[in-house]
Design a protein around this motif. Structure first.
Motif: not given
Length: 466
Positions: A1-8, A106-114, A164-166
């Motif tokens: 699981m990625a850390s918050s600081s690197s994901s959001f 940016a939040w939507c995209l970060a959530e999509l990666v997770l 890449k996620a999209l």
């Protein structure tokens, strides 16, 4: 699981971390970051929060499953990154609604990666966009949003991962609609039906009411790898009451949802289960059989019959007697250890405070109770319930002093089960060990018992296996 600081988005995370510290003293409630959810709805608020997203949220909630929509679940004082990550990684399925303004968040995209990192199924909903819009970022709907990120020098290290996620989600079969459609109700009904089918397929095992986070994570992760799952509780007790046919019925119902055949006898259950399992060798099952005390119970449930289960199925058996596992030819065995301090504290507090942490001012008392339980789940549960409902520290201290002298009846009763399963000679040897031979050499004790004509080596091995 990625850390918050690197994901959001970093500046929001830094602000939220300060916010989390500011509210760290708020302990009287269970935040969304400590709860589990069945469905996570990923969306951009200004586009669909008060239309399709909210409609899906309310429809799923009516079914009895737990959806996550940030506006409905995040409360004042919650850590936003940890709440979102918990909701994403605990969900059984994700819905991602891609609107024209989606990439501006940016939040939507970060959530999509997770979401993709979680490995759990995602249902894409293309709302006023086409799958190709997600695939070709450079020239379509989302081009302007990514150009703005580059121009302003924001999130540069994350842009490639977002693209890449999209692209990955654009290749997943989903649903297309637009905001001018008049039949949103029908679309919502179709999506909810697909969600329910998936969630029911991997519905969480019916584990204990206050199992630890570790146990929940393990079972929820494991069940997603299998086609069907079942948890058979207290097999020993059910067998003693003559209720093995009821457990066979539950096994059948959980593994074959459409089959509600009820068994009148154990033999009838064995025959029918062998037939159904033999016809389902392509299905992988996760089966947990809790607390057996006789090999016949495993035979009745067919869970150790290698000819009736897919080789990729997983069967977990718990017992107080290791010899039964040997008799059943179960070669991979694990002797349970005491719970560590963290999970002991969490289990005790769930029963004492209905939350995984103590109320303010009770920290030292909780530590005293937890230390006295020695990592034994039964003691943690019983003593937690024993003091539950009292907010007076004097009462807690008085009860702590009492249990140091006399165990509560619930604990005595459960321990008595193990003692009663011993024969007379084994009971005598057990009591001798407890009263006279603690810390003494085993060879010395065995010589004493053998002088009495007892088969001490065998009895000691039986006690060890239990």
């Amino acid at each position: 699981m990625a850390s918050s600081s690197s994901s959001f988005p970093s500046e929001i995370v830094e602000y939220d971390s300060l916010n989390e510290n500011e509210h760290s003293s708020t302990r009287g409630r269970s935040s969304a970051s400590s709860r589990l959810f069945d469905v996570f709805i990923n969306h951009r608020g200004p586009d669909v929060k008060h239309s399709l997203a909210l409609q899906l949220y309310n429809s799923i909630k009516k079914t009895g499953f737990r959806p996550f929509l940030d506006s409905q679940e995040i409360e004042l004082g919650d850590s936003i990154p940890s709440t979102l990550k918990n909701a994403i990684f605990s969900a059984s399925i994700h819905i991602a609604i891609f609107s024209q303004g989606y990439a501006k968040s940016a939040w939507c995209l970060a959530e999509l990666v997770l979401i993709l990192q979680s490995g759990v199924k995602v249902i894409p909903v293309f709302y006023d966009v086409a799958p190709s819009d997600l695939r070709y970022i450079g020239k379509d709907v989302y081009a302007e949003a990514f150009a703005n990120y580059k121009e302003k020098g924001r999130y540069l290290s994350q842009l490639e991962a977002w693209k890449k996620a999209l692209h990955s989600v654009s290749l997943i079969s989903g649903y297309e609609c637009n905001k001018n459609d008049n039949d949103h109700d029908k679309l919502c009904e179709i999506i909810v039906s697909a969600v329910l089918k998936e969630v029911e397929r991997i519905i969480p095992l019916d584990v204990a009411k206050h199992s630890t986070t570790l146990a929940k994570e393990f079972f929820n992760r494991q069940r997603s790898e299998y086609d069907r799952s079942t948890f058979l509780f207290d097999v020993r007790e059910a067998a003693a009451k003559g209720e093995l046919p009821c457990l066979q019925t539950k096994l059948l119902k959980d593994l074959f949802i459409e089959d509600h055949h009820k068994f009148q006898s154990t033999d009838e259950g064995i025959s029918y289960l062998r037939y159904r399992l033999g016809k389902a060798l392509l299905l992988r099952f996760l089966i947990v059989v809790d607390d057996i005390d006789h090999i016949g119970q495993l035979d009745a449930l067919l869970v150790t019959d290698r000819h009736t289960l897919n080789p990729d199925s997983l069967v977990i058996v718990t017992t107080r007697d290791e010899r039964l596992l040997i008799q059943a030819s179960i070669t991979l065995r694990y002797r349970m250890k005491e719970m560590n301090d963290k999970h002991s504290r969490e289990l005790f507090c769930c029963h004492a405070f209905q939350q995984p942490y103590p109320n303010r001012g009770f920290e030292d008392l909780v530590e005293s109770f937890v230390k006295g339980c020695g990592g034994l789940p039964l003691s943690l549960q019983v003593l937690g319930r024993h003091v539950s409902g009292s907010s007076e520290q004097r009462y807690w201290q008085r009860e702590l002093d009492k249990v140091r002298k006399t165990l509560p009846g619930d604990i005595k009763q459960r321990l008595q089960i193990s003692y009663d399963s011993l024969d007379r000679e084994e009971k005598e040897i057990f009591m001798d060990i407890a009263c006279f031979f603690v810390g003494k050499l085993k060879s010395t004790a065995i010589r004493v018992w053998e002088c009495s004509g007892w088969k001490a080596d065998l009895a000691v091995q039986i006690l060890k296996d239990k």
